[in-house]
Every structure is written in C-alpha cells, then in structure tokens.
Design a protein around this motif. Structure first.
Motif, PDB file in Angstrom:
ATOM      1  N   PRO A 108      -3.911 -21.427  46.702  1.00  0.00           N
ATOM      2  CA  PRO A 108      -5.226 -22.280  46.825  1.00  0.00           C
ATOM      3  C   PRO A 108      -4.874 -23.766  46.543  1.00  0.00           C
ATOM      4  CG  PRO A 108      -5.609 -20.480  45.152  1.00  0.00           C
ATOM      5  CD  PRO A 108      -4.030 -20.209  45.618  1.00  0.00           C
ATOM      6  N   GLY A 109      -5.319 -24.486  47.175  1.00  0.00           N
ATOM      7  CA  GLY A 109      -4.911 -25.964  47.118  1.00  0.00           C
ATOM      8  C   GLY A 109      -3.697 -26.384  48.157  1.00  0.00           C
ATOM      9  N   ASP A 110      -3.257 -25.350  48.860  1.00  0.00           N
ATOM     10  CA  ASP A 110      -2.371 -25.531  49.978  1.00  0.00           C
ATOM     11  C   ASP A 110      -2.972 -26.422  50.983  1.00  0.00           C
ATOM     12  OD1 ASP A 110      -0.159 -24.351  48.714  1.00  0.00           O
ATOM     13  OD2 ASP A 110      -0.490 -22.536  50.008  1.00  0.00           O
ATOM     14  N   GLU A 111      -2.632 -27.136  51.722  1.00  0.00           N
ATOM     15  CA  GLU A 111      -3.193 -28.111  52.616  1.00  0.00           C
ATOM     16  C   GLU A 111      -2.961 -27.603  54.045  1.00  0.00           C
ATOM     17  OE1 GLU A 111      -2.509 -32.003  49.902  1.00  0.00           O
ATOM     18  OE2 GLU A 111      -1.507 -32.094  52.138  1.00  0.00           O
ATOM     19  N   VAL A 112      -4.133 -27.744  54.794  1.00  0.00           N
ATOM     20  CA  VAL A 112      -3.936 -27.596  56.169  1.00  0.00           C
ATOM     21  C   VAL A 112      -4.752 -28.513  57.167  1.00  0.00           C
ATOM     22  CG1 VAL A 112      -5.125 -25.742  58.114  1.00  0.00           C
ATOM     23  CG2 VAL A 112      -4.610 -25.087  55.445  1.00  0.00           C
ATOM     24  N   ILE A 113      -3.799 -29.172  57.848  1.00  0.00           N
ATOM     25  CA  ILE A 113      -4.245 -30.248  58.854  1.00  0.00           C
ATOM     26  C   ILE A 113      -4.911 -29.742  60.225  1.00  0.00           C
ATOM     27  CG2 ILE A 113      -3.303 -32.100  60.045  1.00  0.00           C
ATOM     28  CD1 ILE A 113      -0.865 -31.940  58.518  1.00  0.00           C
ATOM     29  N   THR A 114      -6.110 -30.419  60.197  1.00  0.00           N
ATOM     30  CA  THR A 114      -6.919 -29.934  61.353  1.00  0.00           C
ATOM     31  C   THR A 114      -7.812 -31.082  61.792  1.00  0.00           C
ATOM     32  OG1 THR A 114      -8.355 -28.085  62.137  1.00  0.00           O
ATOM     33  CG2 THR A 114      -8.828 -29.055  60.156  1.00  0.00           C
ATOM     34  N   SER A 115      -8.729 -30.653  62.679  1.00  0.00           N
ATOM     35  CA  SER A 115      -9.557 -31.671  63.444  1.00  0.00           C
ATOM     36  C   SER A 115     -11.036 -31.837  62.708  1.00  0.00           C
ATOM     37  CB  SER A 115     -10.035 -31.201  64.938  1.00  0.00           C
ATOM     38  OG  SER A 115     -11.129 -31.937  65.432  1.00  0.00           O
ATOM     39  N   PRO A 116     -11.472 -33.007  62.461  1.00  0.00           N
ATOM     40  CA  PRO A 116     -12.889 -32.995  61.879  1.00  0.00           C
ATOM     41  C   PRO A 116     -14.019 -33.099  63.237  1.00  0.00           C
ATOM     42  CG  PRO A 116     -11.777 -35.279  62.127  1.00  0.00           C
ATOM     43  CD  PRO A 116     -10.840 -34.400  62.639  1.00  0.00           C
ATOM     44  N   PHE A 117     -13.403 -33.098  64.386  1.00  0.00           N
ATOM     45  CA  PHE A 117     -14.520 -33.014  65.357  1.00  0.00           C
ATOM     46  C   PHE A 117     -14.214 -31.649  66.174  1.00  0.00           C
ATOM     47  CE2 PHE A 117     -15.818 -34.040  69.642  1.00  0.00           C
ATOM     48  CZ  PHE A 117     -16.975 -34.410  69.443  1.00  0.00           C
ATOM     49  N   THR A 118     -14.916 -30.551  65.509  1.00  0.00           N
ATOM     50  CA  THR A 118     -14.927 -29.116  65.642  1.00  0.00           C
ATOM     51  C   THR A 118     -16.153 -28.388  65.459  1.00  0.00           C
ATOM     52  OG1 THR A 118     -13.701 -27.182  65.779  1.00  0.00           O
ATOM     53  CG2 THR A 118     -13.488 -28.643  63.948  1.00  0.00           C
ATOM     54  N   PHE A 119     -16.244 -27.165  65.717  1.00  0.00           N
ATOM     55  CA  PHE A 119     -17.346 -26.435  65.228  1.00  0.00           C
ATOM     56  C   PHE A 119     -16.904 -26.015  63.663  1.00  0.00           C
ATOM     57  CE2 PHE A 119     -19.105 -21.796  64.463  1.00  0.00           C
ATOM     58  CZ  PHE A 119     -20.722 -22.701  64.490  1.00  0.00           C
ATOM     59  N   ILE A 120     -18.081 -25.899  62.861  1.00  0.00           N
ATOM     60  CA  ILE A 120     -17.801 -25.952  61.376  1.00  0.00           C
ATOM     61  C   ILE A 120     -16.858 -24.689  60.818  1.00  0.00           C
ATOM     62  CG2 ILE A 120     -19.773 -24.379  60.889  1.00  0.00           C
ATOM     63  CD1 ILE A 120     -18.791 -27.451  59.103  1.00  0.00           C
ATOM     64  N   ALA A 121     -16.657 -23.683  61.737  1.00  0.00           N
ATOM     65  CA  ALA A 121     -16.142 -22.613  61.435  1.00  0.00           C
ATOM     66  C   ALA A 121     -14.713 -22.862  60.996  1.00  0.00           C
ATOM     67  CB  ALA A 121     -16.322 -21.522  62.523  1.00  0.00           C
ATOM     68  N   THR A 122     -14.017 -23.659  61.664  1.00  0.00           N
ATOM     69  CA  THR A 122     -12.382 -24.118  61.616  1.00  0.00           C
ATOM     70  C   THR A 122     -12.264 -24.495  60.129  1.00  0.00           C
ATOM     71  OG1 THR A 122     -12.847 -24.881  63.988  1.00  0.00           O
ATOM     72  CG2 THR A 122     -10.667 -25.280  62.923  1.00  0.00           C
ATOM     73  N   VAL A 123     -13.184 -25.245  59.687  1.00  0.00           N
ATOM     74  CA  VAL A 123     -13.081 -25.609  58.363  1.00  0.00           C
ATOM     75  C   VAL A 123     -13.656 -24.944  57.140  1.00  0.00           C
ATOM     76  CG1 VAL A 123     -13.385 -28.114  57.110  1.00  0.00           C
ATOM     77  CG2 VAL A 123     -13.101 -28.307  59.464  1.00  0.00           C
ATOM     78  N   GLU A 124     -14.716 -24.283  57.493  1.00  0.00           N
ATOM     79  CA  GLU A 124     -15.332 -23.463  56.685  1.00  0.00           C
ATOM     80  C   GLU A 124     -14.667 -22.522  56.091  1.00  0.00           C
ATOM     81  OE1 GLU A 124     -19.646 -21.592  57.236  1.00  0.00           O
ATOM     82  OE2 GLU A 124     -18.021 -20.447  58.320  1.00  0.00           O
ATOM     83  N   VAL A 146      -9.051 -37.429  66.157  1.00  0.00           N
ATOM     84  CA  VAL A 146      -8.536 -36.949  67.493  1.00  0.00           C
ATOM     85  C   VAL A 146      -7.949 -37.828  68.462  1.00  0.00           C
ATOM     86  CG1 VAL A 146      -9.995 -34.861  67.149  1.00  0.00           C
ATOM     87  CG2 VAL A 146     -11.038 -36.758  68.203  1.00  0.00           C
ATOM     88  N   ASN A 147      -7.390 -37.599  69.454  1.00  0.00           N
ATOM     89  CA  ASN A 147      -6.841 -38.544  70.710  1.00  0.00           C
ATOM     90  C   ASN A 147      -8.185 -38.670  71.342  1.00  0.00           C
ATOM     91  OD1 ASN A 147      -5.976 -39.044  73.302  1.00  0.00           O
ATOM     92  ND2 ASN A 147      -4.020 -38.684  72.592  1.00  0.00           N
ATOM     93  N   PRO A 148      -8.480 -40.067  71.624  1.00  0.00           N
ATOM     94  CA  PRO A 148      -9.644 -40.398  72.434  1.00  0.00           C
ATOM     95  C   PRO A 148      -9.684 -39.735  73.898  1.00  0.00           C
ATOM     96  CG  PRO A 148      -8.382 -42.297  71.922  1.00  0.00           C
ATOM     97  CD  PRO A 148      -7.728 -41.194  71.433  1.00  0.00           C
ATOM     98  N   ARG A 149      -8.484 -39.252  74.313  1.00  0.00           N
ATOM     99  CA  ARG A 149      -8.575 -38.901  75.716  1.00  0.00           C
ATOM    100  C   ARG A 149      -8.748 -37.535  75.949  1.00  0.00           C
ATOM    101  NH1 ARG A 149      -2.965 -39.712  77.672  1.00  0.00           N
ATOM    102  NH2 ARG A 149      -3.718 -38.533  79.506  1.00  0.00           N
ATOM    103  N   THR A 150      -8.225 -36.928  74.820  1.00  0.00           N
ATOM    104  CA  THR A 150      -8.653 -35.396  74.929  1.00  0.00           C
ATOM    105  C   THR A 150      -9.397 -34.781  73.977  1.00  0.00           C
ATOM    106  OG1 THR A 150      -6.604 -34.996  73.301  1.00  0.00           O
ATOM    107  CG2 THR A 150      -6.075 -35.136  75.629  1.00  0.00           C
ATOM    108  N   TYR A 151     -10.008 -35.244  72.713  1.00  0.00           N
ATOM    109  CA  TYR A 151     -10.622 -35.041  71.859  1.00  0.00           C
ATOM    110  C   TYR A 151      -9.981 -34.007  71.015  1.00  0.00           C
ATOM    111  CZ  TYR A 151     -13.897 -36.800  75.425  1.00  0.00           C
ATOM    112  OH  TYR A 151     -14.315 -37.649  76.412  1.00  0.00           O
TER     113      TYR A 151
END
Ligand SMILES: *Cc1c(COP(=O)(O)O)cnc(C)c1O
Length: 380
Positions: free
Chosen positions: A75-91, A105-110
């Motif tokens: 618990p508390g370990d960090e996972v680096i991910t995108s804020p522009f995705t379907f909620i499941a990724t972060v949930e 995200v990168n503005p060219r690739t999202y």
C-alpha cells in the motif's frame, strides 16, 4: 442509406451469424458454461496470435487488477499513469491502496511518454502503466529502458489496442501489450475484439508471472482446494470464449476495415484546417479503436452531425485528476494542461468494421459542410 452507427456490433454479427450461432449452440449443448475447453481453446488461439501467454478473465478492469496483484506491491506504492484514460486504469490502483501518480500526455499522441515519466520516479515508484489510447501504442521502448534502470514493472493497458504493433528501433515488431511485464486487454463489446458481454485477458511472456496471474484469477488456487495466495474470481465464460474464437478468425479482416475507414477519414478531412486529425507515429501501427479528431468547436460540430443522423462520442469529457472520487490525490485544475485541453476538444467519429464508402462519404461531407458553412458565414 442505412442508419449510421458509432459501433455496429449487430451488423458485424450478421456477417458471421451462422458460425457464431453454431459456436454458442455448442456451448449450450455441452452445458459447460464455465471453464470449458472453449475457454482454453480461445486462450491458445489468442496466445498464438500474440506470441505470448494469455490468461482469460472476466473483463479488462479485472485484468489490470490481477496484474497489479501479481506484482506483490505494498500500500502506498506509486504507479505512474495517464490522467486521460478510461477510469478503470486508475480505479484499480485506488482499490489496491496504490498511489496513482499522473504524467501529462503528449499532445501529438495523447499517450504518456518516457520524458514525462522519468521526472516523476520516486523511492516509492513501482510500476509504469501506459495506456495505448484509441489503438495507438505509447512509446514503449524508452519506458522499457526506464523500467530496467529503476527496477520497475511495466504494465501495458492495451484494452484499446488489440491489432496494434509496436515497432522497435532495430526493426522488430511486437503486438502492443506483449512487451511489458504484463499487458491487459478487454473484450467489452465495442472493443477491437468484442464479446457479447464482458471479457478480458492478461498477457505475460514471463512463465512464472503467467502462472501467478492464472492462480490469482482463480481464487489464488494452486491445486483443487489449495490456496497459495489471495485471489479473485475472474472468469471468461464459455459462451463469450466461443464468440471470441469465431471473431478472432475474422480479426485481420476487421482490423483492415477499421484502418481503411481511418484512411478515408484522413484523406477526406485533411483539407479541413479547423480540425486536428489523429497523428501517426513511426513506432506504432494504429488499430483505430477510435478515430478521434480535435476541434475547438466540438459541441457545435457534434450537434450539427447529430442533426444529420451521424453519431459521435466524446472519449473522454473529463480528466481523472479532477473527478470527485480522486480529489483525495490532491491534484488541481491546470496540473495536466494537455489532458485538460483534450477533454475539451476531442471528438470520436463513427468507427467500426461495417462502415461503407457511402457512410464515410456522408460523414466526411457533413464535417466539411459544417466548417465550410462556418467559414463562409465568418467572411460575410
Ligand atoms: C475498456 C477499457 C478498460 C476496462 O475494460 P472493461 O472490460 O470495460 O473492464 C480499461 N482501460 C481502458 C483504456 C479501456 O478502454
């Protein structure tokens, strides 16, 4: 002209009706609805297609959760991910007590890229979790190097990217999702390979990890009624497996149909200066789960298209760091400006395997009509 669908699951079914009906009947006759040979067969077929181990499970969200459970995180370990995705990724991160750390995200690739990830790596970082959004792979090769350098797991959310290949600098290619320690896929009906209900899969080329993943998906079981770890109940059912096996046989043709539709959009919309089309990158093919354009006049355009019987969708109208449920993470508006801008401007056009030239012509003509009319009115 027939009605235009955002995603034509039924029209696609009609092209394979006899095969699918027979496959479903076989399951019903066998009464082996759970864990039949059909599920194993499908796993083997997909495994052959991807060149990695495949563990079927109940849905893409579970696939992500099971993969993270297999990494033995605290618990508390960090996972680096995108804020522009379907909620499941972060949930799933939140559910497991892990801390989502967002990279813009990168503005060219999202998609997130290695440059935005490295600065966020801390003592507690354990996982990099890129999402291959809309069917184009994130730039995985430099992420793989980061994962090695900092001893991190690389987990690919490939739920939108079945059929996408990553192209390495040395010329080799591998399917998206099969490069990191594990990858996840979803067979939600509208995904690139869609079931007639829920379904998902986890990939891993690491035999030991694959065995752990399989055990976790099955209550943490080792042998019958012997449990070596805490698991979950996450199964693909036999009817879904039977449907998916039939559809996988047609997958290459379906992938090409999506890519052909995208090529049409590219060609016929390229002259419209007011919109930004999906960008192609040298390191990934594109399976076009979505064909997503950007325009500052999104709402108006969507309304105009709707009036012409053309559906469109906004994936996604909100960024995760500003959702109520994730306020506890402490992010604020302006923290991820590219993602926030995308949430205001993206619009996905109809994309599926049954789009015909007449549909595509009508859709692109309508988009052009909207902007053309605007341009004229502004001149007057
Ligand atoms: C669809 C999707 C999921 C979740 O899959 P489900 O099968 O709906 O649980 C996760 N991540 C992304 C990026 C998706 O598009």
């Amino acid at each position: 002209m027939e009605k235009i669908h955002m995603c034509d699951t039924y029209g696609q079914y009609l092209t394979m009706k006899d095969e699918i009906d027979a496959a479903m009947q076989d399951v019903i006759k066998s009464t082996q609805f759970i864990k039949s040979g059909k599920v194993l067969e499908f796993e083997e077929e997909l495994s052959k297609f991807l060149g990695t181990n495949v563990i079927a499970c109940a849905n893409g969200t579970d696939a992500l959760q099971i993969a993270l459970m297999a990494f033995n995180l605290q618990p508390g370990d960090e996972v680096i991910t995108s804020p522009f995705t379907f909620i499941a990724t972060v949930e799933v991160l939140a559910l497991l007590g892990l801390k989502p750390v967002f990279a813009d995200v990168n503005p060219r690739t999202y998609n997130i890229d290695a440059a935005s990830i490295e600065v966020l790596i801390s003592e507690r970082t354990r996982v990099i979790l890129p999402v291959h959004l809309f069917g184009q792979s994130a730039e995985i090769e430099p992420m793989l190097q980061l994962a090695e350098k900092y001893n991190l797991y690389l987990l690919e959310d490939a739920c939108q990217a079945l059929g996408t290949d990553y192209l390495f600098r040395n010329g080799t290619r591998k399917p998206a999702g099969t490069i990191g320690h594990a990858g996840c896929n979803s067979f939600f009906p509208s995904k690139n390979l869609g079931a007639f209900g829920d379904g998902g899969a986890i990939y891993s080329s690491d035999e030991n990890l694959a065995a752990v993943l399989r055990s976790i998906a099955n209550h943490g079981m080792k042998q019958k009624y012997q449990y070596e770890r805490i698991g979950v109940n996450s199964r693909l059912d036999s009817i879904q497996a039977a449907v998916l096996s039939v559809k996988l046989k047609h997958f290459e043709k379906h992938l090409k149909a999506r890519q052909d539709a995208a090529a049409w959009y590219d060609e016929y919309l390229s002259e419209v200066e007011e919109i930004k089309l999906p960008e192609r990158v040298p390191y990934s093919t594109h399976s076009f789960h979505q064909y997503t354009i950007r325009t500052s006049r999104r709402q108006e355009l969507q309304k105009f298209l709707n009036g012409k019987g053309i559906p469109s969708m906004v994936y996604y109208p909100g960024v995760i760091h500003l959702q109520e449920a994730y306020r506890y993470l402490g992010y604020k508006k302006g923290d991820f400006p590219v993602s926030e801008e995308l949430a205001q401007t993206v619009l996905s056009l109809p994309m599926h395997t049954e789009l015909r030239e007449e549909h595509l012509e009508y859709i692109t003509d309508s988009v052009k009509e909207f902007f053309h009319a605007k341009a004229q009115r502004r001149k007057e």
